[in-house]
Design a protein around this motif. Structure first.
Motif, PDB file in Angstrom:
ATOM      1  N   MET A  17       0.548  -1.897  -8.804  1.00  0.00           N
ATOM      2  CA  MET A  17       1.620  -1.643  -7.843  1.00  0.00           C
ATOM      3  C   MET A  17       1.139  -0.607  -6.833  1.00  0.00           C
ATOM      4  SD  MET A  17       4.197   0.814 -10.037  1.00  0.00           S
ATOM      5  CE  MET A  17       3.999  -0.196 -11.513  1.00  0.00           C
ATOM      6  N   SER A  18       1.710  -0.591  -5.651  1.00  0.00           N
ATOM      7  CA  SER A  18       1.351   0.382  -4.631  1.00  0.00           C
ATOM      8  C   SER A  18       2.577   0.696  -3.790  1.00  0.00           C
ATOM      9  CB  SER A  18       0.211  -0.137  -3.751  1.00  0.00           C
ATOM     10  OG  SER A  18       0.539  -1.389  -3.190  1.00  0.00           O
ATOM     11  N   LEU A  19       2.531   1.858  -3.156  1.00  0.00           N
ATOM     12  CA  LEU A  19       3.648   2.335  -2.347  1.00  0.00           C
ATOM     13  C   LEU A  19       3.151   2.683  -0.959  1.00  0.00           C
ATOM     14  CD1 LEU A  19       6.610   3.385  -2.074  1.00  0.00           C
ATOM     15  CD2 LEU A  19       5.733   5.611  -2.820  1.00  0.00           C
ATOM     16  N   THR A  24      10.657  -9.306   2.766  1.00  0.00           N
ATOM     17  CA  THR A  24       9.321  -9.419   2.174  1.00  0.00           C
ATOM     18  C   THR A  24       8.988  -8.399   1.090  1.00  0.00           C
ATOM     19  OG1 THR A  24       8.642 -10.152   4.404  1.00  0.00           O
ATOM     20  CG2 THR A  24       6.899  -9.726   2.795  1.00  0.00           C
ATOM     21  N   TYR A  25       9.496  -7.177   1.214  1.00  0.00           N
ATOM     22  CA  TYR A  25       9.029  -6.099   0.337  1.00  0.00           C
ATOM     23  C   TYR A  25      10.177  -5.386  -0.365  1.00  0.00           C
ATOM     24  CZ  TYR A  25       5.011  -6.767   3.396  1.00  0.00           C
ATOM     25  OH  TYR A  25       3.979  -7.314   4.122  1.00  0.00           O
ATOM     26  N   ALA A  52       6.697  -3.671 -10.021  1.00  0.00           N
ATOM     27  CA  ALA A  52       5.333  -4.005 -10.428  1.00  0.00           C
ATOM     28  C   ALA A  52       4.831  -5.244  -9.703  1.00  0.00           C
ATOM     29  CB  ALA A  52       5.279  -4.216 -11.935  1.00  0.00           C
ATOM     30  N   GLY A  53       3.548  -5.214  -9.342  1.00  0.00           N
ATOM     31  CA  GLY A  53       2.922  -6.367  -8.718  1.00  0.00           C
ATOM     32  C   GLY A  53       3.278  -6.579  -7.273  1.00  0.00           C
ATOM     33  N   LYS A  54       3.974  -5.645  -6.654  1.00  0.00           N
ATOM     34  CA  LYS A  54       4.418  -5.781  -5.269  1.00  0.00           C
ATOM     35  C   LYS A  54       3.982  -4.569  -4.443  1.00  0.00           C
ATOM     36  CE  LYS A  54       7.259  -9.449  -5.694  1.00  0.00           C
ATOM     37  NZ  LYS A  54       7.229 -10.668  -4.854  1.00  0.00           N
ATOM     38  N   LEU A  55       3.895  -4.777  -3.142  1.00  0.00           N
ATOM     39  CA  LEU A  55       3.782  -3.652  -2.225  1.00  0.00           C
ATOM     40  C   LEU A  55       5.192  -3.129  -1.991  1.00  0.00           C
ATOM     41  CD1 LEU A  55       2.267  -1.828  -0.217  1.00  0.00           C
ATOM     42  CD2 LEU A  55       2.677  -3.592   1.523  1.00  0.00           C
ATOM     43  N   ASN A  56       5.453  -1.897  -2.399  1.00  0.00           N
ATOM     44  CA  ASN A  56       6.753  -1.276  -2.215  1.00  0.00           C
ATOM     45  C   ASN A  56       6.729  -0.438  -0.938  1.00  0.00           C
ATOM     46  OD1 ASN A  56       8.398  -1.382  -5.136  1.00  0.00           O
ATOM     47  ND2 ASN A  56       6.192  -1.657  -5.291  1.00  0.00           N
ATOM     48  N   PHE A  72       1.554  -4.562   8.573  1.00  0.00           N
ATOM     49  CA  PHE A  72       1.324  -5.280   7.325  1.00  0.00           C
ATOM     50  C   PHE A  72       0.217  -6.335   7.444  1.00  0.00           C
ATOM     51  CE2 PHE A  72       5.789  -3.968   7.564  1.00  0.00           C
ATOM     52  CZ  PHE A  72       5.843  -3.138   6.460  1.00  0.00           C
ATOM     53  N   SER A  73      -0.556  -6.283   8.503  1.00  0.00           N
ATOM     54  CA  SER A  73      -1.638  -7.249   8.668  1.00  0.00           C
ATOM     55  C   SER A  73      -2.704  -7.024   7.600  1.00  0.00           C
ATOM     56  CB  SER A  73      -2.269  -7.105  10.057  1.00  0.00           C
ATOM     57  OG  SER A  73      -3.005  -5.892  10.136  1.00  0.00           O
ATOM     58  N   PRO A  74      -3.487  -8.067   7.258  1.00  0.00           N
ATOM     59  CA  PRO A  74      -4.553  -7.887   6.265  1.00  0.00           C
ATOM     60  C   PRO A  74      -5.525  -6.770   6.632  1.00  0.00           C
ATOM     61  CG  PRO A  74      -4.156 -10.221   6.651  1.00  0.00           C
ATOM     62  CD  PRO A  74      -3.332  -9.478   7.665  1.00  0.00           C
ATOM     63  N   ALA A  75      -5.850  -6.642   7.916  1.00  0.00           N
ATOM     64  CA  ALA A  75      -6.778  -5.600   8.333  1.00  0.00           C
ATOM     65  C   ALA A  75      -6.186  -4.212   8.095  1.00  0.00           C
ATOM     66  CB  ALA A  75      -7.138  -5.776   9.808  1.00  0.00           C
ATOM     67  N   ARG A  76      -4.894  -4.063   8.414  1.00  0.00           N
ATOM     68  CA  ARG A  76      -4.231  -2.781   8.173  1.00  0.00           C
ATOM     69  C   ARG A  76      -4.191  -2.473   6.677  1.00  0.00           C
ATOM     70  NH1 ARG A  76      -0.881  -0.015  11.803  1.00  0.00           N
ATOM     71  NH2 ARG A  76      -1.567  -0.441  13.928  1.00  0.00           N
ATOM     72  N   ALA A  77      -3.849  -3.470   5.867  1.00  0.00           N
ATOM     73  CA  ALA A  77      -3.764  -3.261   4.426  1.00  0.00           C
ATOM     74  C   ALA A  77      -5.104  -2.811   3.859  1.00  0.00           C
ATOM     75  CB  ALA A  77      -3.293  -4.544   3.742  1.00  0.00           C
ATOM     76  N   ALA A  78      -6.192  -3.436   4.324  1.00  0.00           N
ATOM     77  CA  ALA A  78      -7.522  -3.029   3.872  1.00  0.00           C
ATOM     78  C   ALA A  78      -7.815  -1.595   4.295  1.00  0.00           C
ATOM     79  CB  ALA A  78      -8.572  -3.987   4.429  1.00  0.00           C
TER      80      ALA A  78
END
Length: 242
Positions: free
Chosen positions: A1-3, A33-34, A45-49, A222-228
């Motif tokens: 999980m992550s916040l 979405t979140y 659990a298992g989600k981006l909070n 929330f783009s993949p690049a931002r998340a990385a």
């Protein structure tokens, strides 16, 4: 999980804000979405909070952001410095909304900030939790700062005026000294700084926030690049001991 803790200021276009239309679409995306959590709540659990945090308590939070939170069924943490809050404002709403951020703290009588009754209404709705943002919004890495006044007194004032426990402290400007960090940790469960990173240990301790002002699109954060980038920044911060 992550916040992911997002940091906003004004409900107006510009470097330190987002246009109301942008916030409306952005909140709609988050609501769909979140999981939306507040400090102290167990992340899903298992989600981006996602935790929404707004700094300073500008009037546009009450006039624009608060209705949008209710519209989308979201909740937010509002960081308030009690020294700038007034009992009432006779300034017309349009003029209050027009006050520039740079001049708001210089003359709190200009109506730029929420009044005590307006703050009370947001808290009573269940959509807003209050955080201390210092007493007078001064930097807490300044050796001249009175930490008793700036860190301890806001908790007592805000709890007495709003009837809600205040367990979060948002460092003004994201700055603090080791002494200020230790002092704040003695009085608040949740501390917030700026760090541009995810949080991987739930909603406890010193948390990173990501700048959400001046978004390019409702989903840009929330783009993949931002998340990385958020994940990489978390690793880098941990390696530096920050």
């Amino acid at each position: 999980m992550s916040l992911l803790v997002l940091m906003y200021h004004r409900a107006r276009a510009g470097r330190f804000g987002n246009a109301p239309e942008m916030l409306d679409a952005h909140f709609a995306h988050i609501a769909r979405t979140y999981p939306n959590v507040l400090p102290g709540e167990a992340p899903v659990a298992g989600k981006l909070n996602v935790c929404l945090s707004f700094d300073d308590g500008y009037f546009d939070f009450y006039a624009i952001v608060f209705p949008l939170l209710k519209k989308h069924g979201l909740r937010a943490l509002l960081a308030v410095a009690p020294a700038v809050v007034r009992e009432r404002s006779d300034v017309p709403p349009a003029a209050r909304l027009a006050v520039e951020s740079e001049g708001a703290f210089a003359d709190p009588g200009n109506g730029a900030f929420c009044t005590w009754p307006e703050l009370s209404a947001t808290v009573a709705s269940g959509h807003v939790a209050i955080a201390a943002h210092g007493f007078s919004h001064r930097r807490l890495d300044d050796p001249a700062a009175d930490l008793s006044v700036e860190i301890e007194s806001p908790k007592a004032i805000l709890e007495a005026r709003l009837g809600q426990p205040v367990e979060s402290f948002v460092f003004p400007y994201g700055r603090y000294s080791p002494t200020a960090l230790n002092r704040a940790g003695c009085h608040y469960r949740h501390l917030f700084r700026i760090g541009g990173a995810l949080n991987r240990r739930g909603a406890q301790g010193l948390l990173y926030r990501v700048d959400a002002d001046a978004m390019s699109s409702p989903r840009a954060l929330f783009s993949p690049a931002r998340a990385a980038g958020y994940r990489a920044r978390w690793v880098w911060n941990r390696m530096r001991g920050r």
